[in-house]
Structures are given as C-alpha cells and as structure tokens.
Design a protein around this motif. Sequence first.
Motif, PDB file in Angstrom:
ATOM      1  N   LEU A 226      58.455  37.222  55.276  1.00  0.00           N
ATOM      2  CA  LEU A 226      58.515  37.263  56.918  1.00  0.00           C
ATOM      3  C   LEU A 226      58.514  36.028  57.578  1.00  0.00           C
ATOM      4  O   LEU A 226      58.068  35.162  56.638  1.00  0.00           O
ATOM      5  CB  LEU A 226      57.171  37.967  57.586  1.00  0.00           C
ATOM      6  N   PRO A 227      59.497  36.109  58.510  1.00  0.00           N
ATOM      7  CA  PRO A 227      60.244  34.988  58.945  1.00  0.00           C
ATOM      8  C   PRO A 227      58.593  34.737  60.554  1.00  0.00           C
ATOM      9  O   PRO A 227      57.778  35.659  61.220  1.00  0.00           O
ATOM     10  CB  PRO A 227      61.070  35.221  60.447  1.00  0.00           C
ATOM     11  N   ARG A 228      58.984  33.805  60.640  1.00  0.00           N
ATOM     12  CA  ARG A 228      57.748  33.034  61.937  1.00  0.00           C
ATOM     13  C   ARG A 228      57.961  33.819  63.105  1.00  0.00           C
ATOM     14  O   ARG A 228      58.585  34.339  63.471  1.00  0.00           O
ATOM     15  CB  ARG A 228      58.245  31.768  61.686  1.00  0.00           C
TER      16      ARG A 228
ATOM     17  N   ALA B 292      59.472  45.879  61.209  1.00  0.00           N
ATOM     18  CA  ALA B 292      59.206  44.652  62.096  1.00  0.00           C
ATOM     19  C   ALA B 292      59.165  43.550  61.107  1.00  0.00           C
ATOM     20  O   ALA B 292      59.761  43.081  61.682  1.00  0.00           O
ATOM     21  CB  ALA B 292      57.707  44.627  62.261  1.00  0.00           C
ATOM     22  N   GLY B 293      58.608  43.352  60.334  1.00  0.00           N
ATOM     23  CA  GLY B 293      59.885  42.577  59.039  1.00  0.00           C
ATOM     24  C   GLY B 293      61.186  42.618  58.992  1.00  0.00           C
ATOM     25  O   GLY B 293      61.739  41.345  59.046  1.00  0.00           O
ATOM     26  N   VAL B 294      61.613  43.501  59.259  1.00  0.00           N
ATOM     27  CA  VAL B 294      63.309  43.501  58.965  1.00  0.00           C
ATOM     28  C   VAL B 294      63.965  43.627  60.496  1.00  0.00           C
ATOM     29  O   VAL B 294      64.943  42.582  59.725  1.00  0.00           O
ATOM     30  CB  VAL B 294      64.663  45.115  58.427  1.00  0.00           C
TER      31      VAL B 294
ATOM     32  N   SER C   3      66.848  39.597  63.662  1.00  0.00           N
ATOM     33  CA  SER C   3      66.617  38.567  64.739  1.00  0.00           C
ATOM     34  C   SER C   3      66.776  36.900  64.704  1.00  0.00           C
ATOM     35  O   SER C   3      67.249  36.636  65.643  1.00  0.00           O
ATOM     36  CB  SER C   3      64.728  38.918  65.382  1.00  0.00           C
ATOM     37  N   TYR C   4      66.412  36.511  63.559  1.00  0.00           N
ATOM     38  CA  TYR C   4      67.396  35.101  63.553  1.00  0.00           C
ATOM     39  C   TYR C   4      68.766  35.116  62.245  1.00  0.00           C
ATOM     40  O   TYR C   4      68.836  33.948  61.638  1.00  0.00           O
ATOM     41  CB  TYR C   4      65.926  34.399  62.218  1.00  0.00           C
ATOM     42  N   GLY C   5      69.344  36.560  62.752  1.00  0.00           N
ATOM     43  CA  GLY C   5      70.535  36.141  61.853  1.00  0.00           C
ATOM     44  C   GLY C   5      70.975  36.712  60.554  1.00  0.00           C
ATOM     45  O   GLY C   5      71.875  36.619  60.425  1.00  0.00           O
TER      46      GLY C   5
END
Length: 605
Positions: free
Chosen positions: A137-139, A164-166, A171-173
């Motif tokens: 997962l991203p931060r 939510a993970g996807v 959202s970070y590109g």
Amino acid sequence: MSEYRYRPIFGAAGLFALACVFSALPVGAFEPVEFKVSGGSKSLESDLRSASLVLAAERDGKVAAEDIVSAARAEYGRLINALYASGYYAPVIHVLVDGREAASIAPLESPAQVGRVTVTVETGPAFEFSRARVAPLPRDTEMPEGFATGERARSGLVKDAVQAGVDGWRSYGHAKAQVSAQDVVADHKTNTLSAQVALDPGPRLRFGKLVVEGEQRMRERRIHKIAGLPEGEVYDPEELKRSADRLRRTGVFRSVSLVEDDTITRPDLLGITATVVEEKLRRYSIGAEVASFEGLDLTGYWLHRNLLGGGERFKVDGEIRNIGAQNSGIDYAIGLTLDRPATLTPDTTLSLHTDLGHLDEEDYRADVFALGFTFSQYFSEQLTVRAGLEYNYAKVDDEIDIYTYKHLALPLGVTWDTRDEKLDATKGYYVDAEFRPFLGFGTTDSGARVKADGRAYVTFGEARPVTLAARAQIGAVFGSDLIATPRDYLFYSGGGGTVRGQPYQSLGVDLRKIYGDKIGGTAFAAVSGEVRARVTEKIGVVGFVDAGYVSPLDFFDEFGDWHAGAGLGIRYDTGFGPIRLDVAAPVGGDTGEGVQIYVGIGQAF
C-alpha cells in the motif's frame, strides 16, 4: 427431499457466482409467500427480506407462474449475497415452489401454475477475519473501518479494502494499479475468513495526449482549453475528474466521458480519450408563480449553448412581475448575458451582462439600467468565488421627490453549495454571500452593501422521511445616507422570499410622519424554519414559520421593527421539482392581516 447447502466459493475472479435461468409459463393462482429466517439478528432478517426477489415479485403483483419461478431460481444468489455482506458464510437455504426445490426444477419442466412458495434460511454462525491484509500500500492509505483481524468478516469490507489500495496507488500516479493475486478462504471449522490480496502498482505515469471524439459544432481547440488536462504532468485521477466536470459545466454537452488508454505510450505517457455528445443548440423555458397579495409572476428565457463554437452561452431572459398585485403596479425587465468558459484559467468563466427594467413598487417607481462583467472562479463543484465591475443607473420617482442614482459597483461574492437537490434539498448546506462596495456619482452617496443567505437541511427516516429545513438572511448598507443610497440596495421584508403570511415588502422604514411615504432600510435580517413530511411517494406536507426585521440605521435599535408569519403547505413531486402550495397568515407585527396564498415550483428555499 434433498437439502441444498450453499457454501462460499472463492476464485481469482471474485468471491462468489450464481447462474439464473428464465422460462415462460402460464399464469396460475398464488398464495402469500412464507419467509422464515433462523439465526442472525432482526436487522439481518430485514436485509434478507429486502434482498428477496420472491417477496419483491409478490409486492409488485408479479405472481404469474413464469415470474415466480424465475424469482425463485434467482433467490439463492440474492440471499447469499446479503448473508455474505453480513459475514455469514455457511448458510442453508431452501426455496420451495409447491414443495419442490426451485434449483431442481428443470427449465423444460417448469410448472404451469404456482400456488405456494416457501423460503427458509438458516444463517449459520457469523465469521470473523483470521487475516485481513492488502499489500503493498502507498503511504497514508486508509483501510475501511472493520477490515482487521477479529472483526466481523463482511464481504463488502474485502472489496472496499482492495479498492482503497488501488485508489491509493492511482492517486500517486500509478494509473494501472491492479490486483495481482488473491487468497480468500472461509474456514468452516473455525468460522473464520482469511483474506489476503496482493496489489501490483505498475509504473508511475504521466498524462499523455487528449484525443477528442464526437464533437460537431464545438471547436476542438476550445474543448482542450476548457478541459484543462495537464498533459505531461503526473497522472492524477482527481485532475481527470475535474477535466470532465469542466466540460459538463459548460452545458454544451449531453454527455462527457474521459477514458484512459489501455496501453502505455513510451516511455510513461497515458493517453486520454474524451468522447462527447453535444446538446441541442437552443433551449427555451417559461415559469410562473402566483401569490394572493403579490399577484402573478411570469419568467422566461431563450438560451444558445454554443454561440461562437467555443462554448459561449448567450441568454436572453425576461420577466413580468406583480401582475394583479394589490398594492403595486407591474414590474418588467429584460437581460442579456454572455458566458465564456475557460477565460484566463480552465476554471474561470467570464460573464458579460446588461439589464433594463421598470419597477412599479408600492413606495416608488423606477427605471433601471445595469451593465457589467463578472469573473467566476470554480474551486470545486461546491465552491465558487466571483468578482466583477458594474455600472448602475436608476431614475426613481416617489411621493417625496424624483431621484437619479448613478454608481459604479465592485461586487465580490462566494457561493458554497452542498445540497443534494437544488429544488428539493433533503441534506446539505447552501451559503451565498456578497460584499458590494459602490462609488456614487452626483447626488448618490458612496458606501458598501453586504448580504448573505444561509440554508441547512437534515432528513430523518426512509419510508416516510421528514426533512428539517432552516434559512437565515442578513443584509446591511454602510457609509451612505438612507435617502442617498440606491433604492434597490435597501431592504424590505414580507412576501414569499422573506416572510410568508405578510404582504410583499410590507415592512420597511416608515417615513410617512415626515415625508408621507415608506422606504427600505439599511439593516435587515430574516429567519425561516420548515418541517417537511412525506405522506405518500408523491405528496408531502409542510409546516413553516418566518420572521423578518428591518431598521433604518442599525440592527435591533429603537427605530427597527419586525413581523412574522406561519402556515401550512402541500407539495406534489413532479420528478423535476415539487409543485408548492403554501397558505400563511401573520403571527407577529402589524404590517398585515388575513391569509396569503403562494403557488410555485420548487421548495420555498
């Protein structure tokens, strides 16, 4: 009779699947459905009844044999989905059609008549998460509440956690983030669910070229300008949504769809295709509202959605008000407005406008003219800020004298609107505020006018919802004398827009002892409250109370006065807005007597 037990089946494509078969059968007699649930809570039973296709068919009167058999065959899947959503993965379900299990009835052997359907559900035990993990997962990614070891293993939580993970990676590109592997297993010995999902973020991408399809009269260059897609910058799903919203906001298009390319253009560009369908160029509208004291108001407009091929909206609107009013003459006005989107920035709209009209009020008569422009900045779908410059001229004739008002105004405003529906809001807030400094010429003083309108809505219940609605208005003029203030900047109270039950503009500043006339005030406040109850799907009733205050100098000084009104109303839902009928009478103050009636479209506020 054999027993049908439905156990969860998990695969790479999802959590469960069920096939539905349809057939054509003649109509037969039908008894009320028997629906039994063993285990679980009352809330779960309610959810199962809501999900039941057999009960839905019975409620809708679809009791022909072919309808009932089709609903019975599909019943298993609907009930299993509802049980999984509540964390029950070991149910036993029977759907009996005249004693036969619906799942065992072959399509070619369907009965010609159906007399009785019995549905029994044994929920089995509730399952808990033994593992709940989505990675990597991203931060700062927030997992849904309840997706944790030891919590109730609701199937929707797994889907929400994966989404939510996807979304976090996107959202970070990482626009192509997806599920790479999943291991979701229900252990019936321990009544637990192990949910482990692996994500593949994919490469970090940038926006590629925007390709436009479907445009006809709209120039492609202007579509690019209005969309404002930041080509070459890091991909952001919010930017993609904003681009689509900008195109929809123009009103030029019936539909707008922005779709990402399936493949990546080297080295890291993701192309976007905008597919648009244009609306008809022209639109006409006419409206009417009637009140017993104020008379009939007629309004209408003619609109060209794409005047010069760049999304320019040209609008001609006119109105005739107070036809048949008891204490005033007829007002009329015509206005021209040209809106140009994407001026200066993709989120800035330039509006040029001019208005010409005649007012025949109880206290004065005036010929008015206005010319100006406004820049509106859309920070979001809810928040808009505007600034403009406007020249105003008015020649006013009253019992005191003849006045000529000329001034230059700098209107600055903000609108915050979170309502679910503009004509029939049930939740959300609305605030519109304006600060308008003005520079007077000749006998017109200089000063500033402030006004604000705030509304709030909250709804309780679902079957027969009750909505509480509240409104507060406030206004003030600073820096100019009462007589030297432009007359349309002064405030009155009374009528459908302020205090129902009181005559239109009946509360102002009483100058009759000195000049033999009445005039508007420089301080104003009004409050309204409504209780709106839905009686049937189409009909609602409303109870309301309004109060207003006007003063020539300051709020709540010795020279101010107030009045109030209250009443009842009926609403009929037309689909595009309720038809409103309000009956009100004075309950405070001395500005009116008797009953006032108001008819229009949309709620009062």
